[in-house]
Design a protein around this motif. Sequence first.
Motif, PDB file in Angstrom:
ATOM      1  N   GLU A 469       1.055  -1.013   0.119  1.00 36.68           N
ATOM      2  CA  GLU A 469       0.052   0.241  -0.016  1.00 36.68           C
ATOM      3  C   GLU A 469       0.851   1.351   0.058  1.00 36.68           C
ATOM      4  N   LYS A 511     -10.639   0.745  -2.327  1.00 37.75           N
ATOM      5  CA  LYS A 511     -10.958  -0.521  -2.081  1.00 37.75           C
ATOM      6  C   LYS A 511     -12.530   0.306  -1.842  1.00 37.75           C
ATOM      7  N   ASP A 512     -13.761  -0.538  -2.109  1.00 34.53           N
ATOM      8  CA  ASP A 512     -14.515  -0.308  -1.359  1.00 34.53           C
ATOM      9  C   ASP A 512     -14.943  -0.947  -0.238  1.00 34.53           C
ATOM     10  N   ASP A 514     -17.052  -2.819   0.832  1.00 37.93           N
ATOM     11  CA  ASP A 514     -16.175  -4.109   0.646  1.00 37.93           C
ATOM     12  C   ASP A 514     -15.267  -4.584   0.945  1.00 37.93           C
ATOM     13  N   GLY A 515     -14.039  -4.041   0.707  1.00 33.82           N
ATOM     14  CA  GLY A 515     -12.517  -4.367  -0.051  1.00 33.82           C
ATOM     15  C   GLY A 515     -12.591  -4.832  -0.603  1.00 33.82           C
ATOM     16  N   LYS A 516     -13.429  -4.785  -2.225  1.00 29.82           N
ATOM     17  CA  LYS A 516     -13.483  -4.900  -2.980  1.00 29.82           C
ATOM     18  C   LYS A 516     -12.352  -4.154  -3.792  1.00 29.82           C
ATOM     19  N   THR A 517     -11.635  -5.222  -4.571  1.00 29.93           N
ATOM     20  CA  THR A 517     -10.839  -3.821  -5.954  1.00 29.93           C
ATOM     21  C   THR A 517     -11.899  -2.567  -6.933  1.00 29.93           C
ATOM     22  N   GLN A 536      -7.096   5.681   0.969  1.00 27.89           N
ATOM     23  CA  GLN A 536      -5.531   5.031   1.120  1.00 27.89           C
ATOM     24  C   GLN A 536      -5.820   4.128  -0.283  1.00 27.89           C
ATOM     25  N   TYR A 538      -3.839   1.212  -2.888  1.00 27.78           N
ATOM     26  CA  TYR A 538      -2.897  -0.372  -3.106  1.00 27.78           C
ATOM     27  C   TYR A 538      -3.063  -1.031  -4.098  1.00 27.78           C
TER      28      TYR A 538
END
Length: 585
Positions: A469, A511-512, A514-517, A536, A538
């Motif tokens: 990151e 990331k959204d 839900d942690g998705k790209t 942030q 990544y």
Amino acid sequence: MAAQFGRRLAKGATTTAVAALAVAALSASQAPGVTADDNGRTTTAGAAEVSPDPVAGNGATGNSPYYTDLPPLNTPSPAPTDGSTPSVSPVESEAGIPATLLDAYKKAETELRASKPGCNLPWQLLAAIGQVESGQARGGRVDADGTTTSKILGPQLDGNGFALIKDTDHGVYDGNSSYDSAVGPMQFIPSTWAWAGRDGNGDGVKDPNNIYDAALAAGHYLCRNNWDLATGAGLEDAILSYNPSRHYLNTVLSWLEYYRKGTHEIPDGTGTVPGSRSDGSTGGSTPSAPSTSAPGTTAPSRPGNGSTKPKPTPPAPPSTTPPSSGGPSTPPSTPPVTPTESVDHLEDSGTPKLTAMAGDAFGDKISTRAENAAGMGVPKVRIRFTIVGDTDATFAGGEKVATALTGSSGVATAPALQAGETTGSFTVRTTLIGRTVTAPDYTATVTQRVADTLVRTTTTALTCAPNGEFADAVQLKATYKKAVADKVAVTATLITSADDATENAKGPYFKDADGKTVRTLTGLTTDADGLLKLPQLYSDDTTGTFLLRVTTAGGATLDVTLTVAAPGTDASTSPEPSPSPSASS
């Protein structure tokens, strides 16, 4: 309805007669030498002078006569919400309030809500007192400034059936240098006006004959002792301080309750003048014409003139005689035409296209001209401007409705419009206060906030190891014409290359929730300082140089270079950044 109203008037007259007898009996029990003349007025031999101090018990009006008619029995019509003036029949005029007076009462309430919020003064109370004191300025006989077309004077307070209040104003307000009289639509005695008077229309003059001045003064008078008019006790105390009579209190409360149920605006000069007064005299069923009585006589059609049967009195010296509000040559059946009555229509007066960015003040103002049937401009009439439609735009000061007075050429200019955050078009509707005429509508448009320049706030290189990151966040600042561009919509996209703005399928990403790209962010806005800090960043396992393109409404664009490399190695291949139309980094 007419029969019911007649019965209501009869009831008011009966109540008045009983009250008059009670007052006479009370006076006889307290002071020797009290008698009644042929007209039922009490005469006190050697009457003591009454103090003009309201605390002493003679109130704002010096206990002058007032209208005793009760509200009509029909249900009042609700006020329109679009700023229009409804047409009304003569019967409906009993419940309506003349436009300029209604405007004055509401403006006074607004001022008191700001200056004395604990008082909780309702404009309907001012309207109720205006009705009881002067029949709404004789049915709304006022000019565009709100000044009565002729003076409204109560009887001289010479102790002959009324309080004894010797002259305090040298005849300036009431034209009488021997005794005071209540003056104007809210019936202030000069000694009270001297400290209670206010300038309600901003012309630099405190005039008791002006309804804007008088209504604001009445509001301050009612709120002067820190009474809370939202409570029953506070409301009663305030009204009794205006006139210390239980019958007066009950009459005012009846009108207050009636107006609270809903009323409507009627053209100036079309109101109904009440018919009965507390001293036994009568008003009239139509707006009173200027008095043509000779000096030293009483005219029952004029508010505050004493008995039903006019009784001549010896003429007073010229310097102490109240000036006649009309003259022998003025026919009572033909009252003077007011400027408002002479207006045939309203038309635009060169208003430019009205456009502003969200949150900004409109650079141009609305100008409207009042014209008579001959196409000539009509000065000194009041025009209302009302914002309608799905918008949060306001006039300067935060109001949806504003009024302005026409100048010598007949043109009135509205206050500046202030755009809100809702984009799109809305309407500003114009109406003539006091009369219904054809009038223009204006369309105003609010556009979205924009920026023309976008820059990074730091020059730190943005690097990251594969599958890691970025240590530093991307922070930007937006400006428009070198000024801070706040609340501007921003979009951030990780693009394929400087020449290909399609979304990249590899390299850095966000990331959204839900942690998705995700590689495109929308719904971003700059803050009050024009700043925006991106979430942030990544990276996947792809190394190289990549581009983050940030764009704003208005066209500002910035390409930000991102580098993904293994520790201790240089970045190898990939898209080379190229300058954007605004900036690059």
